[in-house]
Scaffold this active site. Sequence first.
Site, short mmCIF file in Angstrom:
data_model
loop_
_atom_site.label_atom_id
_atom_site.label_comp_id
_atom_site.label_asym_id
_atom_site.label_seq_id
_atom_site.Cartn_x
_atom_site.Cartn_y
_atom_site.Cartn_z
N GLY A 139 -1.16 7.88 1.33
CA GLY A 139 -1.62 7.20 0.13
C GLY A 139 -1.19 7.92 -1.14
O GLY A 139 -0.87 7.29 -2.15
N ASP A 140 -1.16 9.25 -1.07
CA ASP A 140 -0.72 10.03 -2.23
C ASP A 140 0.71 9.66 -2.62
O ASP A 140 0.99 9.37 -3.79
CB ASP A 140 -0.76 11.52 -1.90
CG ASP A 140 -2.17 12.08 -1.86
OD1 ASP A 140 -3.00 11.66 -2.68
OD2 ASP A 140 -2.44 12.94 -1.01
N HIS A 141 1.62 9.69 -1.67
CA HIS A 141 3.02 9.46 -2.00
C HIS A 141 3.30 8.00 -2.34
O HIS A 141 4.20 7.71 -3.15
CB HIS A 141 3.91 9.95 -0.86
CG HIS A 141 3.94 11.44 -0.76
ND1 HIS A 141 4.07 12.11 0.44
CD2 HIS A 141 3.83 12.41 -1.71
CE1 HIS A 141 4.06 13.41 0.21
NE2 HIS A 141 3.91 13.62 -1.08
#
Length: 404
Positions: free
Chosen positions: A173-175
Amino acid sequence: MKPDLLKGVRVVDLTTYAAAPGAGRMMADWGADVIKVEGFSGDPMRQFGDQMGVPATTDENPIWELENGNKRGVAFNLKTEKGLESMMKLLATADIFITNVRMKSLEKMGLDYESLAPKFPKLVWGHISGYGVYGKEAPRPGYDVVSFWARGGSLVDMAPKGQPPVTSPYGVGDHTTSLVLLAGVLAALAKAKATGKGEKIETSLYSTAIWVNSLMVISTQYGDQWPKDRYLPSSPLGTSYCCKDGEYITLTILAYERYWKAFCEALEIPESIINDDRYNNLISAKKPENSRALVKILEEAFAKKDRDYWAARLEAADIAFERSSHYGDVAKDQQAKDNHFIIPFKAQNGKEFMLPMSPIQFIGNEAVDSAHAPQIGEHTDEVLKELGYSDEQIAEMKAEKAVQ
């Protein structure tokens, strides 16, 4: 190769962990002068490798390299008058400011958009939060696992029916959110270059999760059920099957009727089943009683041979499938190497590992140069001198613990 798309663009990167730093990393890869601002203890991502069994030392830190390579690094104490003054002078030279610091802290330091816009009207201001900036939950801390995976539906609805939530992989989800922030700030940069007016860009892990899962967010409003029963998939030709060697093949045959016969022949399915009206069209095959029977037939067929055997036959038949890889397989994948999706990278102690690269490429098929991520405050003196500080002033600020 060092793309020069963002040559001459300066980005001030007051970020931690992965989502916002990832956007800064990509801009640095593309030629921007990205200056990472840390406190004296550094971004906690410097130690994140410890959780994953990856070295996290000053001379070998693959996770830190991934998020922060090609950047310069300064260490400012933003709780001091002179540290914050240095930050403001740096922002005066910047085109873009990105951060994931919570809004209350930004406002306290005067680094929120409303405080900065009158001083720096051309500045593009980009921010990532966990849950957005409105509503009672806006102040909550948010990370990939909770804000993206858990709140967005994936943890429980990707687990087998009746089983506990899956363990989420790190950084997905971060990337994904890195790319969202990147798109927003670069669109705003185009506006700023054309009009002289900056912009406020907001995104969040939760909003990105909703976008990523939007097909399911819609379908469940119309009765689609998640998680899926193993024997009641969306399509019997759109799920995974275990082969004799214990490895899986995943199918995505969207044009069911068009490829049904070719698929069955590749899988050595008897003619009687190929011609069976219960299975040879998707409408009939999706009926619960037929779906359960067909999935079991296909399970038995795949279990007769090893994965490579079936992969060769499916590939020859032009069937959309893939060998279901393990994470550990990717760093050895020749296709990824040929396209420079991963590149060999040497840590400062000489240890080599395969470093994943950002997924956007430009003219040619060359690997982007990847300079080492900065140590804490590695470029503080260099950047301060660019801002007009003298050696004496820098020494004084260090003595006062305003910079490091």
